[in-house]
Design an enzyme around this catalytic site. Structure first.
Site, PDB file in Angstrom:
ATOM      1  N   PRO A 164      -7.979 -46.601 -29.680  1.00  0.00           N
ATOM      2  CA  PRO A 164      -8.196 -47.740 -30.560  1.00  0.00           C
ATOM      3  C   PRO A 164      -6.871 -48.379 -31.010  1.00  0.00           C
ATOM      4  O   PRO A 164      -5.798 -47.934 -30.612  1.00  0.00           O
ATOM      5  CB  PRO A 164      -8.907 -47.100 -31.749  1.00  0.00           C
ATOM      6  CG  PRO A 164      -8.244 -45.766 -31.848  1.00  0.00           C
ATOM      7  CD  PRO A 164      -7.880 -45.354 -30.454  1.00  0.00           C
ATOM      8  N   LYS A 189      -6.376 -46.342 -21.356  1.00  0.00           N
ATOM      9  CA  LYS A 189      -6.799 -47.702 -21.681  1.00  0.00           C
ATOM     10  C   LYS A 189      -6.609 -47.925 -23.172  1.00  0.00           C
ATOM     11  O   LYS A 189      -7.413 -47.489 -24.000  1.00  0.00           O
ATOM     12  CB  LYS A 189      -8.261 -47.959 -21.325  1.00  0.00           C
ATOM     13  CG  LYS A 189      -8.546 -49.462 -21.354  1.00  0.00           C
ATOM     14  CD  LYS A 189      -9.966 -49.826 -21.707  1.00  0.00           C
ATOM     15  CE  LYS A 189     -10.238 -49.886 -23.170  1.00  0.00           C
ATOM     16  NZ  LYS A 189      -9.497 -50.922 -23.912  1.00  0.00           N
ATOM     17  N   PRO A 190      -5.502 -48.583 -23.538  1.00  0.00           N
ATOM     18  CA  PRO A 190      -5.289 -48.840 -24.965  1.00  0.00           C
ATOM     19  C   PRO A 190      -6.191 -49.982 -25.416  1.00  0.00           C
ATOM     20  O   PRO A 190      -6.787 -50.678 -24.593  1.00  0.00           O
ATOM     21  CB  PRO A 190      -3.823 -49.281 -25.017  1.00  0.00           C
ATOM     22  CG  PRO A 190      -3.547 -49.870 -23.674  1.00  0.00           C
ATOM     23  CD  PRO A 190      -4.437 -49.144 -22.692  1.00  0.00           C
ATOM     24  N   ALA A 245     -20.460 -45.970 -31.928  1.00  0.00           N
ATOM     25  CA  ALA A 245     -21.344 -46.643 -30.965  1.00  0.00           C
ATOM     26  C   ALA A 245     -20.762 -46.552 -29.551  1.00  0.00           C
ATOM     27  O   ALA A 245     -21.477 -46.184 -28.601  1.00  0.00           O
ATOM     28  CB  ALA A 245     -21.531 -48.097 -31.376  1.00  0.00           C
ATOM     29  N   GLU A 264     -13.460 -38.663 -30.724  1.00  0.00           N
ATOM     30  CA  GLU A 264     -13.058 -38.670 -32.127  1.00  0.00           C
ATOM     31  C   GLU A 264     -13.577 -39.986 -32.678  1.00  0.00           C
ATOM     32  O   GLU A 264     -13.044 -41.052 -32.373  1.00  0.00           O
ATOM     33  CB  GLU A 264     -11.533 -38.537 -32.191  1.00  0.00           C
ATOM     34  CG  GLU A 264     -11.057 -37.986 -33.499  1.00  0.00           C
ATOM     35  CD  GLU A 264     -10.686 -39.108 -34.422  1.00  0.00           C
ATOM     36  OE1 GLU A 264     -11.573 -39.515 -35.206  1.00  0.00           O
ATOM     37  OE2 GLU A 264      -9.548 -39.567 -34.342  1.00  0.00           O
ATOM     38  N   CYS A 298      -9.772 -43.499 -39.520  1.00  0.00           N
ATOM     39  CA  CYS A 298     -11.090 -42.857 -39.580  1.00  0.00           C
ATOM     40  C   CYS A 298     -11.093 -41.683 -40.559  1.00  0.00           C
ATOM     41  O   CYS A 298     -12.158 -41.147 -40.853  1.00  0.00           O
ATOM     42  CB  CYS A 298     -11.559 -42.444 -38.200  1.00  0.00           C
ATOM     43  SG  CYS A 298     -10.247 -41.744 -37.239  1.00  0.00           S
ATOM     44  N   GLU A 395     -18.591 -46.801 -42.802  1.00  0.00           N
ATOM     45  CA  GLU A 395     -17.143 -46.924 -42.958  1.00  0.00           C
ATOM     46  C   GLU A 395     -16.759 -48.379 -43.216  1.00  0.00           C
ATOM     47  O   GLU A 395     -17.041 -49.238 -42.391  1.00  0.00           O
ATOM     48  CB  GLU A 395     -16.506 -46.513 -41.633  1.00  0.00           C
ATOM     49  CG  GLU A 395     -15.584 -45.367 -41.709  1.00  0.00           C
ATOM     50  CD  GLU A 395     -15.032 -45.030 -40.327  1.00  0.00           C
ATOM     51  OE1 GLU A 395     -14.065 -44.287 -40.301  1.00  0.00           O
ATOM     52  OE2 GLU A 395     -15.537 -45.496 -39.298  1.00  0.00           O
TER      53      GLU A 395
HETATM   54  P1  ADP Z   1     -12.746 -50.050 -32.890  1.00  0.00           P
HETATM   55  O1  ADP Z   1     -13.825 -50.501 -33.793  1.00  0.00           O
HETATM   56  O2  ADP Z   1     -11.835 -49.024 -33.419  1.00  0.00           O
HETATM   57  O3  ADP Z   1     -12.058 -51.169 -32.159  1.00  0.00           O
HETATM   58  P2  ADP Z   1     -14.083 -49.487 -30.415  1.00  0.00           P
HETATM   59  O4  ADP Z   1     -14.925 -48.314 -30.147  1.00  0.00           O
HETATM   60  O5  ADP Z   1     -14.689 -50.834 -30.293  1.00  0.00           O
HETATM   61  O6  ADP Z   1     -13.521 -49.191 -31.841  1.00  0.00           O
HETATM   62  O7  ADP Z   1     -12.787 -49.488 -29.513  1.00  0.00           O
HETATM   63  C1  ADP Z   1     -12.047 -48.323 -29.215  1.00  0.00           C
HETATM   64  C2  ADP Z   1     -11.599 -48.408 -27.784  1.00  0.00           C
HETATM   65  O8  ADP Z   1     -12.762 -48.396 -26.948  1.00  0.00           O
HETATM   66  C3  ADP Z   1     -10.841 -49.679 -27.429  1.00  0.00           C
HETATM   67  O9  ADP Z   1      -9.834 -49.379 -26.489  1.00  0.00           O
HETATM   68  C4  ADP Z   1     -11.913 -50.533 -26.800  1.00  0.00           C
HETATM   69  O10 ADP Z   1     -11.410 -51.517 -25.932  1.00  0.00           O
HETATM   70  C5  ADP Z   1     -12.690 -49.478 -26.044  1.00  0.00           C
HETATM   71  N1  ADP Z   1     -14.048 -49.876 -25.645  1.00  0.00           N
HETATM   72  C6  ADP Z   1     -14.921 -50.680 -26.289  1.00  0.00           C
HETATM   73  N2  ADP Z   1     -16.063 -50.787 -25.584  1.00  0.00           N
HETATM   74  C7  ADP Z   1     -15.923 -50.041 -24.469  1.00  0.00           C
HETATM   75  C8  ADP Z   1     -16.744 -49.725 -23.340  1.00  0.00           C
HETATM   76  N3  ADP Z   1     -17.974 -50.225 -23.215  1.00  0.00           N
HETATM   77  N4  ADP Z   1     -16.248 -48.906 -22.400  1.00  0.00           N
HETATM   78  C9  ADP Z   1     -15.019 -48.385 -22.512  1.00  0.00           C
HETATM   79  N5  ADP Z   1     -14.201 -48.637 -23.546  1.00  0.00           N
HETATM   80  C10 ADP Z   1     -14.634 -49.449 -24.509  1.00  0.00           C
END
Ligand code: ADP
Length: 501
Positions: A164, A189-190, A245, A264, A298, A395
């Site tokens: 994240p 994947k950041p 989610a 996490e 978190c 949250e």
């Molecule tokens: P936050 O609310 O902390 O941004 P996310 O769960 O949306 O939390 O994002 C955390 C990471 O997960 C980010 O790198 C985001 O790009 C990635 N992400 C979001 N959706 C997907 C998905 N469908 N598949 C893989 N990675 C995802």
């Protein structure tokens, strides 16, 4: 672009740390269709850089590179891998200031906190450089006299690490450190909001002599990248920090190829202040637990539960302390509260506060957008908060401290545990028996006692219930990247004595 930001980005560019392409097999690469995405400074809205916007195809190639590199990286001695990690740690520390500036630029946290994150994040690499040498197996007393049973620990293989934006460096190092120490290779994947720190860290990994393909970075279309990682049989592990989610989606997706998963996810941390707490300790601890990174972690205290005997005194002292928190651009002198990451985050905070106020909460402080505009929100304290309000249930991920009043220890434990989350909890009390009793009754992965800052690379970090699976940090963080391979062999001496050959 403002003058301040230009000089920071120029310096970063000169140092070679402002990378904008993905890293695949040791090469910096554009998206195959040339697409880019903008990375913004949340404090000003300015575009810092355009980075490659990648998807499934690039991810597949990154996985292939990681798979090829796994063959040689996993066969190095632990001491050799350890040396590479140690060199990487040294380089992260040598570039602490630039990395800190990059974090403040793309994430918004105050520079001091950002440099603190570099220290904290780099320590995972240092710790796992040491831990690499301690992947011990086991010998099990055999069930037959001429057999020997032993357990070998083997790296799982290629790991996909999805991270994240709230800790652009530390969320990566706490995954990549143990992965590499065990002999795994990674595709990182950041977050698309904060890819620049990840790319700078990857550049330093290359400079440290970590071989091409061991660390790969792709960013862009999150679902496409996620699908490529999930469906590939070559990826044997998914390690993720982010929303509950998305974590659930990844866990379901990983089932198709039966990957090891660590997650996490979100928390809903209670911060419980008992009548017998030291007021100053409780105020300072709650302040640190709630307001670091403007409430965007978190493990941030999400609900402050205060016992009725100390409630008024605490609410008053806490509000005074919160009032002193200086809000502004993270590069500003004395600033301790930066902007929220984006408009969606700001709107979420507004919705939560409106919901609480409409249901009877009182605004003791703040409660609205900050006059600085952008995504700045006033540090906020709410009293008379009830369990059914959104701020208690979910949250808020922002600078809002909801105060809830309780009468008895049992009631506090019930309120604290009445959630699907179970990451961090905090208690403030001077009663030793209560410390143990309540710590053990709390269904949380981490409990801080008279302390608001509890994360360290040497202790296991992770949640129970829907806050996640697995642990990061400490020796336990290694287990997430290891398989236990049982082996049975015929013991040589007995073999010969049997005269079979
Ligand atoms: P936050 O609310 O902390 O941004 P996310 O769960 O949306 O939390 O994002 C955390 C990471 O997960 C980010 O790198 C985001 O790009 C990635 N992400 C979001 N959706 C997907 C998905 N469908 N598949 C893989 N990675 C995802």
């Amino acid at each position: 672009m403002s003058v301040g930001m230009k000089s920071v980005t120029d310096r970063l560019r000169d140092s070679g740390l402002l990378r904008t392409q993905g890293l695949i097999g040791g090469k910096w690469i554009d998206a195959y269709d040339g697409k880019t995405l903008e990375v913004h400074n949340p404090a000003t809205g300015e575009v810092i850089a355009n980075v490659s916007c990648m998807g499934g195809k690039e991810t597949k190639d990154a996985i292939s590179s990681a798979f090829d590199a796994f063959n040689s990286w996993s066969k190095l001695t632990a001491a050799e891998r350890s040396k590479g990690l140690r060199k990487w740690y040294d380089l992260l520390m040598a570039h602490k200031e630039e990395l800190g500036q990059l974090i403040t630029l793309e994430q918004g946290k105050p520079l001091k906190e950002a440099v603190g994150e570099v220290d904290y994040g780099a320590k995972f690499i240092e710790f796992y450089a040491e831990e690499a040498k301690r992947v011990y197996g086991e010998i099990i007393p055999a069930t037959l006299p001429d057999r020997r049973l032993f357990v070998l620990k083997q790296p799982v293989g290629v790991a996909g690490a999805i991270t994240p934006w709230n800790f652009p460096l530390a969320m990566i190092t706490r995954k990549v450190g143990p992965a590499l120490a065990c002999g795994c290779t990674v595709v990182v994947k950041p977050s698309e909001f904060t890819p620049l720190t990840a790319l700078a860290a990857a550049e330093l990994a290359l400079q440290a002599g970590i071989p091409p393909g061991v660390v790969n970075v792709v960013m862009g279309n999150a679902p496409d990248i996620g699908d490529a990682l999930l469906t590939s049989p070559q990826v044997r592990k998914i390690t993720f920090t982010g929303s509950t989610a998305v974590g659930k989606k990844l866990m379901a997706g990983a089932a198709g190829t039966v990957k090891k998963v660590s997650l996490e996810l979100g928390g809903n941390a209670p911060c419980i202040v008992f009548d017998d707490a030291d007021l100053n300790v409780a105020v300072n601890g709650a302040l640190a637990a709630k307001f670091r990174n403007s409430g965007q972690t978190c493990v941030c205290a999400n609900r402050v539960l205060v016992q009725e005997g100390i409630y008024e005194k605490f609410a008053d002292a806490f509000s005074k302390a919160v009032k002193n928190l200086k809000v502004g651009d993270g590069f500003g002198e004395g600033v301790v509260q930066g902007p929220l990451i984006n408009k969606a985050a700001l709107e979420k905070v507004e919705t939560f506060v409106e919901d609480a106020v409409s249901k009877g909460a009182k605004v003791l402080l703040g409660g609205r957008r900050h006059s600085l505009g952008m995504t700045f929100y006033e540090p906020t304290v709410l009293s008379n908060v009830k369990s059914e309000m959104l701020v208690s249930r979910e949250e808020v991920f922002g600078p809002v401290a909801p105060l809830l009043c309780f009468k008895t220890e049992e009631e506090a434990i019930h309120m604290a545990n009445d959630t699907n989350a179970g990451l961090a909890a905090y208690i403030f009390t001077n009663n030793l028996q209560r410390t143990w009793r309540v710590s053990e009754a709390l269904e949380y992965g981490l409990v801080g006692v008279n302390e608001g800052l509890i994360s360290t690379e040497v202790a296991p970090f992770g949640g129970v219930k829907q806050s996640g699976l697995g642990r990061e940090g400490s020796k336990y963080g290694m287990d997430e990247f290891l398989e236990k391979e049982g082996a049975c062999s015929t013991a040589f001496e007995l073999y010969f004595e049997d005269g079979l050959e």
